[in-house]
Design a protein around this motif. Structure first.
Motif, PDB file in Angstrom:
ATOM      1  N   ILE A 158       0.835  -1.202   0.000  1.00  0.00           N
ATOM      2  CA  ILE A 158       0.000   0.000   0.000  1.00  0.00           C
ATOM      3  C   ILE A 158       0.873   1.255   0.000  1.00  0.00           C
ATOM      4  N   LEU A 159       1.911   1.258   0.817  1.00  0.00           N
ATOM      5  CA  LEU A 159       2.821   2.396   0.856  1.00  0.00           C
ATOM      6  C   LEU A 159       3.509   2.594  -0.494  1.00  0.00           C
ATOM      7  N   SER A 160       3.854   1.499  -1.152  1.00  0.00           N
ATOM      8  CA  SER A 160       4.496   1.597  -2.466  1.00  0.00           C
ATOM      9  C   SER A 160       3.560   2.230  -3.489  1.00  0.00           C
ATOM     10  N   GLY A 161       2.299   1.797  -3.473  1.00  0.00           N
ATOM     11  CA  GLY A 161       1.330   2.366  -4.402  1.00  0.00           C
ATOM     12  C   GLY A 161       1.103   3.846  -4.162  1.00  0.00           C
ATOM     13  N   VAL A 162       0.983   4.225  -2.887  1.00  0.00           N
ATOM     14  CA  VAL A 162       0.785   5.637  -2.543  1.00  0.00           C
ATOM     15  C   VAL A 162       2.016   6.451  -2.932  1.00  0.00           C
ATOM     16  N   ALA A 163       3.203   5.895  -2.681  1.00  0.00           N
ATOM     17  CA  ALA A 163       4.442   6.602  -3.020  1.00  0.00           C
ATOM     18  C   ALA A 163       4.544   6.819  -4.531  1.00  0.00           C
ATOM     19  N   TYR A 164       4.111   5.834  -5.313  1.00  0.00           N
ATOM     20  CA  TYR A 164       4.176   5.984  -6.765  1.00  0.00           C
ATOM     21  C   TYR A 164       3.216   7.063  -7.247  1.00  0.00           C
ATOM     22  N   MET A 165       2.009   7.061  -6.700  1.00  0.00           N
ATOM     23  CA  MET A 165       1.016   8.056  -7.111  1.00  0.00           C
ATOM     24  C   MET A 165       1.411   9.473  -6.704  1.00  0.00           C
ATOM     25  N   SER A 166       2.166   9.597  -5.630  1.00  0.00           N
ATOM     26  CA  SER A 166       2.559  10.919  -5.140  1.00  0.00           C
ATOM     27  C   SER A 166       4.006  11.265  -5.492  1.00  0.00           C
ATOM     28  N   ALA A 167       4.618  10.473  -6.361  1.00  0.00           N
ATOM     29  CA  ALA A 167       6.007  10.740  -6.743  1.00  0.00           C
ATOM     30  C   ALA A 167       6.122  12.107  -7.413  1.00  0.00           C
ATOM     31  N   TYR A 217       7.995  13.333  -9.766  1.00  0.00           N
ATOM     32  CA  TYR A 217       8.093  13.355 -11.230  1.00  0.00           C
ATOM     33  C   TYR A 217       6.735  13.103 -11.874  1.00  0.00           C
ATOM     34  N   PHE A 218       5.975  12.178 -11.307  1.00  0.00           N
ATOM     35  CA  PHE A 218       4.635  11.884 -11.821  1.00  0.00           C
ATOM     36  C   PHE A 218       3.754  13.131 -11.708  1.00  0.00           C
ATOM     37  N   LEU A 219       3.714  13.742 -10.530  1.00  0.00           N
ATOM     38  CA  LEU A 219       2.853  14.899 -10.312  1.00  0.00           C
ATOM     39  C   LEU A 219       3.359  16.136 -11.062  1.00  0.00           C
ATOM     40  N   ASN A 220       4.671  16.258 -11.230  1.00  0.00           N
ATOM     41  CA  ASN A 220       5.202  17.369 -12.029  1.00  0.00           C
ATOM     42  C   ASN A 220       4.776  17.258 -13.489  1.00  0.00           C
ATOM     43  N   ASN A 221       4.762  16.034 -14.002  1.00  0.00           N
ATOM     44  CA  ASN A 221       4.302  15.835 -15.370  1.00  0.00           C
ATOM     45  C   ASN A 221       2.840  16.256 -15.526  1.00  0.00           C
ATOM     46  N   ILE A 222       2.058  16.047 -14.488  1.00  0.00           N
ATOM     47  CA  ILE A 222       0.632  16.393 -14.552  1.00  0.00           C
ATOM     48  C   ILE A 222       0.417  17.885 -14.337  1.00  0.00           C
ATOM     49  N   GLU A 239       2.892  11.552 -21.388  1.00  0.00           N
ATOM     50  CA  GLU A 239       3.915  10.959 -20.533  1.00  0.00           C
ATOM     51  C   GLU A 239       3.327  10.533 -19.195  1.00  0.00           C
ATOM     52  N   ALA A 240       2.423  11.338 -18.646  1.00  0.00           N
ATOM     53  CA  ALA A 240       1.769  10.978 -17.388  1.00  0.00           C
ATOM     54  C   ALA A 240       0.920   9.722 -17.558  1.00  0.00           C
ATOM     55  N   VAL A 241       0.203   9.625 -18.668  1.00  0.00           N
ATOM     56  CA  VAL A 241      -0.589   8.412 -18.924  1.00  0.00           C
ATOM     57  C   VAL A 241       0.330   7.203 -19.047  1.00  0.00           C
ATOM     58  N   ALA A 242       1.470   7.373 -19.718  1.00  0.00           N
ATOM     59  CA  ALA A 242       2.424   6.269 -19.858  1.00  0.00           C
ATOM     60  C   ALA A 242       2.963   5.827 -18.507  1.00  0.00           C
ATOM     61  N   GLN A 243       3.158   6.768 -17.590  1.00  0.00           N
ATOM     62  CA  GLN A 243       3.620   6.405 -16.251  1.00  0.00           C
ATOM     63  C   GLN A 243       2.572   5.588 -15.498  1.00  0.00           C
ATOM     64  N   GLY A 244       1.309   5.772 -15.843  1.00  0.00           N
ATOM     65  CA  GLY A 244       0.276   4.928 -15.255  1.00  0.00           C
ATOM     66  C   GLY A 244       0.236   3.543 -15.863  1.00  0.00           C
ATOM     67  N   ILE A 245       0.632   3.427 -17.135  1.00  0.00           N
ATOM     68  CA  ILE A 245       0.618   2.128 -17.816  1.00  0.00           C
ATOM     69  C   ILE A 245       1.857   1.307 -17.485  1.00  0.00           C
ATOM     70  N   LEU A 246       2.982   1.962 -17.230  1.00  0.00           N
ATOM     71  CA  LEU A 246       4.253   1.252 -17.029  1.00  0.00           C
ATOM     72  C   LEU A 246       4.195   0.194 -15.928  1.00  0.00           C
ATOM     73  N   PRO A 247       3.620   0.456 -14.741  1.00  0.00           N
ATOM     74  CA  PRO A 247       3.524  -0.616 -13.740  1.00  0.00           C
ATOM     75  C   PRO A 247       2.703  -1.819 -14.209  1.00  0.00           C
ATOM     76  N   VAL A 248       1.717  -1.572 -15.070  1.00  0.00           N
ATOM     77  CA  VAL A 248       0.930  -2.679 -15.632  1.00  0.00           C
ATOM     78  C   VAL A 248       1.831  -3.559 -16.493  1.00  0.00           C
ATOM     79  N   VAL A 249       2.664  -2.924 -17.307  1.00  0.00           N
ATOM     80  CA  VAL A 249       3.590  -3.653 -18.175  1.00  0.00           C
ATOM     81  C   VAL A 249       4.557  -4.491 -17.336  1.00  0.00           C
ATOM     82  N   ILE A 250       5.138  -3.886 -16.298  1.00  0.00           N
ATOM     83  CA  ILE A 250       6.104  -4.603 -15.455  1.00  0.00           C
ATOM     84  C   ILE A 250       5.430  -5.765 -14.738  1.00  0.00           C
TER      85      ILE A 250
END
Length: 206
Positions: free
Chosen positions: A109-118, A120-125, A133-144
């Motif tokens: 849970i902490l990892s998921g929250v940390a990713y959403m609040s990272a 770089y992610f929020l700066n892109n938005i 690029e922000a949408v791609a950052q949401g897809i990348l964990p799905v790919v991994i």
């Protein structure tokens, strides 16, 4: 998402208006029957520039459908809806991935929250307006996640989901796709090497 809370005031970010305009044109392209999207009907004073062939397909395609079906009076709401879904999906799949690797629900849970609040992610938005690029950052964990599941389980269902997620990433943001491919390659090399070493350990080593 607080800096984008208003549905009528667009933040003064250079790229955001252009992305919203492309969502409008994506809806127009969908209404024309374009699939996949190819031509931006209003681009370059109506010269119908083939912008969708040279840039991201998926975020505008989804945004165009949201604008057509869910937010017909406000393309900015469609834009924000795509971002919210990608942000949530990224956090959710980081949670799934962490749970697979650590077996700790709290850490996941902490990892998921940390990713959403990272930052770089929020700066892109919020700061750069880097929509695709922000949408791609949401897809990348799905790919991994599905790439790892393919390696661990060898199930055909995961192979199909992995192929689909790779395809979605490739038609969302090509730079994230290229660097993500390199990263996942080395991740799988490490996983294979570790498995190989474990397989050749003697009982005394274990």
């Amino acid at each position: 998402m607080a800096p984008m809370a208003s549905s009528t005031i667009i933040p003064s970010i250079n790229d955001t208006p252009s992305h919203i305009s492309y969502i409008v044109q994506a809806r127009d392209a969908i209404n024309e029957g374009q699939f996949p999207l190819r031509i931006a009907p209003l681009e370059d004073n109506g010269w119908r520039y083939p912008g969708f062939q040279f840039y991201s397909q998926l975020p505008y395609f989804i945004g165009g459908w949201f604008y057509k079906l869910l937010t017909p009076n406000n393309p900015y709401d469609a834009y924000k809806l795509v971002i919210i879904i990608s942000l949530t999906m990224g956090g959710l799949y980081v949670y799934f991935l962490s749970l697979k690797l650590t077996r700790s629900r709290i850490a996941s849970i902490l990892s998921g929250v940390a990713y959403m609040s990272a930052p770089y992610f929020l700066n892109n938005i919020h700061s750069r307006g880097a929509f695709t690029e922000a949408v791609a950052q949401g897809i990348l964990p799905v790919v991994i996640y599905y790439a790892l599941e393919c390696y661990l389980t060898r199930k055909k269902g995961y192979f199909i989901l992995s192929a689909l997620s790779w395809f979605c990433l490739s038609i969302t943001h090509i730079i994230t796709f290229i660097y993500g491919t390199i990263f996942i390659f080395f991740l799988l090399v490490i996983a294979v090497s570790y498995t190989h070493l474990r397989a050749h350990e003697t009982p005394e080593h274990l």
